[in-house]
Design an enzyme around this catalytic site. Structure first.
Site, PDB file in Angstrom:
ATOM      1  CB  ILE A 247       6.623  -2.728  -0.259  1.00 23.56           C
ATOM      2  CG1 ILE A 247       6.757  -4.256  -0.127  1.00 23.56           C
ATOM      3  CG2 ILE A 247       6.890  -2.284  -1.695  1.00 23.56           C
ATOM      4  CD1 ILE A 247       5.726  -5.050  -0.912  1.00 23.56           C
ATOM      5  CG  ASP A 289      -7.083   7.844   5.105  1.00 23.20           C
ATOM      6  OD1 ASP A 289      -7.113   7.389   3.942  1.00 23.20           O
ATOM      7  OD2 ASP A 289      -7.570   7.247   6.071  1.00 23.20           O
ATOM      8  CG  ASN A 316       3.718   0.961  -1.380  1.00 22.56           C
ATOM      9  OD1 ASN A 316       3.957  -0.189  -1.718  1.00 22.56           O
ATOM     10  ND2 ASN A 316       3.677   1.328  -0.102  1.00 22.56           N
ATOM     11  CB  ALA A 317      -1.076   3.337   0.553  1.00 24.24           C
ATOM     12  CE1 TYR A 381      -3.821  -6.434  -1.722  1.00 23.90           C
ATOM     13  CE2 TYR A 381      -3.497  -8.493  -2.914  1.00 23.90           C
ATOM     14  CZ  TYR A 381      -2.972  -7.343  -2.350  1.00 23.90           C
ATOM     15  OH  TYR A 381      -1.627  -7.087  -2.420  1.00 23.90           O
ATOM     16  CE  LYS A 385      -2.827  -4.277  -4.361  1.00 22.61           C
ATOM     17  NZ  LYS A 385      -2.026  -3.054  -4.249  1.00 22.61           N
ATOM     18  CB  THR A 416       6.093  -7.385   4.033  1.00 19.73           C
ATOM     19  OG1 THR A 416       4.929  -8.087   3.596  1.00 19.73           O
ATOM     20  CG2 THR A 416       6.864  -6.864   2.845  1.00 19.73           C
TER      21      THR A 416
HETATM   22  P1  NDP Z   1       2.125  -2.875   4.608  1.00 31.39           P
HETATM   23  O1  NDP Z   1       0.771  -3.150   5.212  1.00 31.39           O
HETATM   24  O2  NDP Z   1       3.326  -3.341   5.321  1.00 31.39           O
HETATM   25  O3  NDP Z   1       2.280  -1.301   4.379  1.00 31.39           O
HETATM   26  C1  NDP Z   1       1.291  -0.535   3.745  1.00 31.39           C
HETATM   27  C2  NDP Z   1       1.356   0.872   4.267  1.00 31.39           C
HETATM   28  O4  NDP Z   1       0.299   1.613   3.647  1.00 31.39           O
HETATM   29  C3  NDP Z   1       1.116   0.914   5.786  1.00 31.39           C
HETATM   30  O5  NDP Z   1       2.003   1.802   6.400  1.00 31.39           O
HETATM   31  C4  NDP Z   1      -0.319   1.386   5.847  1.00 31.39           C
HETATM   32  O6  NDP Z   1      -0.648   2.076   7.037  1.00 31.39           O
HETATM   33  C5  NDP Z   1      -0.376   2.333   4.660  1.00 31.39           C
HETATM   34  N1  NDP Z   1      -1.756   2.648   4.336  1.00 31.39           N
HETATM   35  C6  NDP Z   1      -2.822   1.813   4.337  1.00 31.39           C
HETATM   36  N2  NDP Z   1      -3.933   2.497   4.057  1.00 31.39           N
HETATM   37  C7  NDP Z   1      -3.579   3.796   3.886  1.00 31.39           C
HETATM   38  C8  NDP Z   1      -4.302   4.978   3.622  1.00 31.39           C
HETATM   39  N3  NDP Z   1      -5.624   4.961   3.482  1.00 31.39           N
HETATM   40  N4  NDP Z   1      -3.628   6.136   3.519  1.00 31.39           N
HETATM   41  C9  NDP Z   1      -2.284   6.183   3.686  1.00 31.39           C
HETATM   42  N5  NDP Z   1      -1.550   5.079   3.962  1.00 31.39           N
HETATM   43  C10 NDP Z   1      -2.191   3.895   4.064  1.00 31.39           C
HETATM   44  O7  NDP Z   1       2.039  -3.445   3.125  1.00 31.39           O
HETATM   45  P2  NDP Z   1       3.226  -3.953   2.174  1.00 31.39           P
HETATM   46  O8  NDP Z   1       4.403  -3.096   2.334  1.00 31.39           O
HETATM   47  O9  NDP Z   1       3.348  -5.413   2.327  1.00 31.39           O
HETATM   48  O10 NDP Z   1       2.546  -3.700   0.731  1.00 31.39           O
HETATM   49  C11 NDP Z   1       2.733  -2.532  -0.025  1.00 31.39           C
HETATM   50  C12 NDP Z   1       1.990  -2.683  -1.333  1.00 31.39           C
HETATM   51  O11 NDP Z   1       2.452  -3.850  -2.018  1.00 31.39           O
HETATM   52  C13 NDP Z   1       0.484  -2.847  -1.181  1.00 31.39           C
HETATM   53  O12 NDP Z   1      -0.180  -2.163  -2.209  1.00 31.39           O
HETATM   54  C14 NDP Z   1       0.288  -4.347  -1.312  1.00 31.39           C
HETATM   55  O13 NDP Z   1      -1.004  -4.662  -1.750  1.00 31.39           O
HETATM   56  C15 NDP Z   1       1.343  -4.675  -2.338  1.00 31.39           C
HETATM   57  N6  NDP Z   1       1.748  -6.083  -2.344  1.00 31.39           N
HETATM   58  C16 NDP Z   1       2.432  -6.631  -1.288  1.00 31.39           C
HETATM   59  C17 NDP Z   1       2.832  -7.963  -1.333  1.00 31.39           C
HETATM   60  C18 NDP Z   1       3.594  -8.620  -0.215  1.00 31.39           C
HETATM   61  O14 NDP Z   1       3.970  -9.779  -0.363  1.00 31.39           O
HETATM   62  N7  NDP Z   1       3.868  -7.939   0.873  1.00 31.39           N
HETATM   63  C19 NDP Z   1       2.517  -8.802  -2.489  1.00 31.39           C
HETATM   64  C20 NDP Z   1       1.804  -8.135  -3.527  1.00 31.39           C
HETATM   65  C21 NDP Z   1       1.454  -6.814  -3.452  1.00 31.39           C
HETATM   66  P3  NDP Z   1      -1.331   1.228   8.255  1.00 31.39           P
HETATM   67  O15 NDP Z   1      -0.249   0.353   8.780  1.00 31.39           O
HETATM   68  O16 NDP Z   1      -1.735   2.278   9.205  1.00 31.39           O
HETATM   69  O17 NDP Z   1      -2.478   0.472   7.671  1.00 31.39           O
END
Ligand code: NDP
Length: 475
Positions: A247, A289, A316-317, A381, A385, A416
């Protein structure tokens, strides 16, 4: 991750099989193929009504006219005079044509802000009942009302309180062909924020947003409502966390499409993926991070090194570490709380303390419908949220005085890597349990975030908008 059933039922064989077996066919949603266009409704047939002439009807007519819509009214509606007077008041030469001329409308806007008693609600029936059998696919319905606390008396507030229930049901009824229905609750005096909200809700940028209520409360202190311009984020510096993939990468892409320069943040371990994502859109990769104690200060320094302040930040992370509460190790609780919540709060505090935000900055946080409905195994989680929703609401007032807005987007089931990992039966059920019978795509979240990050949402502050196709979970 592709939705194979959705793809299959739209092939010629798939259509025949679905018809023979009587299977439901999820609609193909029409999504935006390009950025916001000034005359976005030049091909639209917009049916408009108003419970009375007033500032909202005037704002609606002006907005639709600015979008190039052909405005239609219905001779049998009380709304006719309100709209005509609004056109005169706005000094607009709008071509008001009669409805029911054989061409079905694909945009419906009904202003019921002056509905003040039970009898006034009849307009909802009169406006929609004769038309809903022939609404073309991917049509757009918007009803405009007043929020609670902004009505002249208890009876008016009661009438206005009917609208969320009405719109949620209408959205469920009309979603089968990809039509969306949403409610804008505009506060008295905030009418100049209506155009931006309409530009979002009446366009393909909101294809996966339906059954929602968006409050328009007014621009923060010192922020002027500017006339619409294409590429509205030109000259803006935007930070997106978790931007390497999923996302976050889609958000970075859509913000860049609308003119922003993006600083993409992700964990140092993802540096090469982040670099590739950012170079594809001319952005700046910032391996960091977000749980680092001084992450906010570091972001401010990166922005300053690019010669600017932060105009937009998208938190977003996020991570999941699912376990039943009874089996959850303390470090899994702490980790999720820190990434999804603690880091956001700390980072914003540091950016504010360091005066790192530009004038009229906009903050967007990513929540989840998991934080609204809850899920077994996701206490950590869902707590974060849910807290994000409370956080934007609580802090909005404080930031308003500084000219800064903060809002949240709550995604539903989005295709995703995260949702691809869900067991197949659960995944299939989660996908179909929405008014649009499918999961969303990362771009759907990116579009909603971009709306919130842009001047289109100038009057929106402290709100959480669900982007979930009206997922029945937590509806
Ligand atoms: P992904 O896991 O695909 O991507 C999240 C990204 O954030 C990854 O690149 C991850 O890195 C990075 N990240 C995690 N921890 C950190 C950190 N400490 N510092 C910097 N970067 C970090 O998640 P999505 O794209 O699916 O989700 C994005 C957002 O949307 C999240 O907040 C999620 O909770 C929310 N969401 C998603 C839904 C879905 O259906 N997909 C539904 C509802 C909410 P790494 O890969 O190294 O961990």
């Amino acid at each position: 991750m592709a939705d194979k059933i959705l793809e299959f039922v739209h092939t010629s064989t798939g259509k025949q099989i679905a018809a023979a077996l009587g299977l439901p066919v999820p609609p193909q949603l029409k999504r935006a193929k390009a950025g916001y266009a000034e005359k976005a409704l030049s091909n639209a047939n917009a049916l408009v009504g108003a419970s009375a002439f007033g500032p909202v009807a005037t704002a609606v007519v002006k907005a639709l006219n600015a979008m190039g819509a052909s405005i239609k009214v219905s001779a049998d509606l009380a709304g006719l005079d309100g709209i005509k007077q609004a056109a005169v008041k706005a000094k607009l030469e709008v071509s008001i044509s009669q409805a029911d001329n054989g061409v079905p409308e694909n945009v419906y806007v009904l202003d019921v802000t002056s509905a003040a008693n039970v009898a006034d609600l009849r307009l909802l029936y009169d406006f929609f009942n004769p038309r809903l059998r022939k609404v073309p696919s991917n049509s757009r319905i918007v009803v405009i009302g007043r929020p609670r606390g902004d009505c002249k008396d208890a009876l008016a507030e009661t009438a206005q309180s009917s609208l969320p229930g009405f719109i949620r049901s209408l959205a469920k009824e009309s979603g089968k062909n990809g039509t969306t229905a949403n409610l804008i609750q505009v506060k008295t005096g905030a009418e100049n924020g209506i155009e931006g909200a309409l530009r979002f809700f009446l366009s393909p940028h909101s294809a996966f947003v339906t059954g929602q209520v968006l409050p328009v409360v007014g621009a923060p202190k010192g922020v002027k409502v500017a006339a619409f311009s294409e590429k509205p984020l030109t000259g803006k510096l935007a930070v997106v966390t978790g931007a390497a993939r999923g996302i976050g990468a889609a958000i970075a892409e859509v913000l860049a499409r609308e003119g922003a320069t993006v600083i993409g943040v992700d964990r140092p371990a993802d540096e090469s993926t982040l670099g590739a994502t950012m170079s594809s859109l001319g952005g700046i990769a910032c391996p960091l991070d977000i749980t680092d104690a001084d992450a906010g200060k570091k972001l401010a320094a990166v922005a300053a090194s690019k010669g600017g302040k932060i105009d937009i930040i998208v938190h977003n992370a996020g991570i999941t570490r699912d376990k039943m509460m009874r089996n959850m190790a303390a470090h899994l609780w702490d980790m999720v709380l820190d990434v999804n919540l603690g880091a956001i709060v700390r980072c914003n505090e540091q950016l504010l303390a360091g005066d790192a935000f530009g004038a009229n900055a906009r903050i967007v946080c990513i929540s989840s419908i998991g934080g609204i409905a809850g899920n077994a195994g996701q206490t950590n989680y869902a707590a974060t949220k849910s807290a994000v929703i409370g956080y934007v609401d609580a802090i909005a007032k404080q930031l308003e005085g500084k000219g800064i807005s903060i809002n949240a987007i709550a995604p539903g089931f989005i295709e995703t890597q995260m949702t691809a990992a869900i067991p197949v039966v659960t995944r299939e059920v989660a996908r179909r349990l929405s008014s649009l019978s499918q999961g969303g795509l990362p771009v759907d979240i990116a579009e909603a975030v971009t709306f919130m990050a842009s001047p289109l949402a100038v009057g929106v502050n402290g709100a959480t908008l669900r982007v979930c196709g009206q997922n029945l979970v937590g509806a």
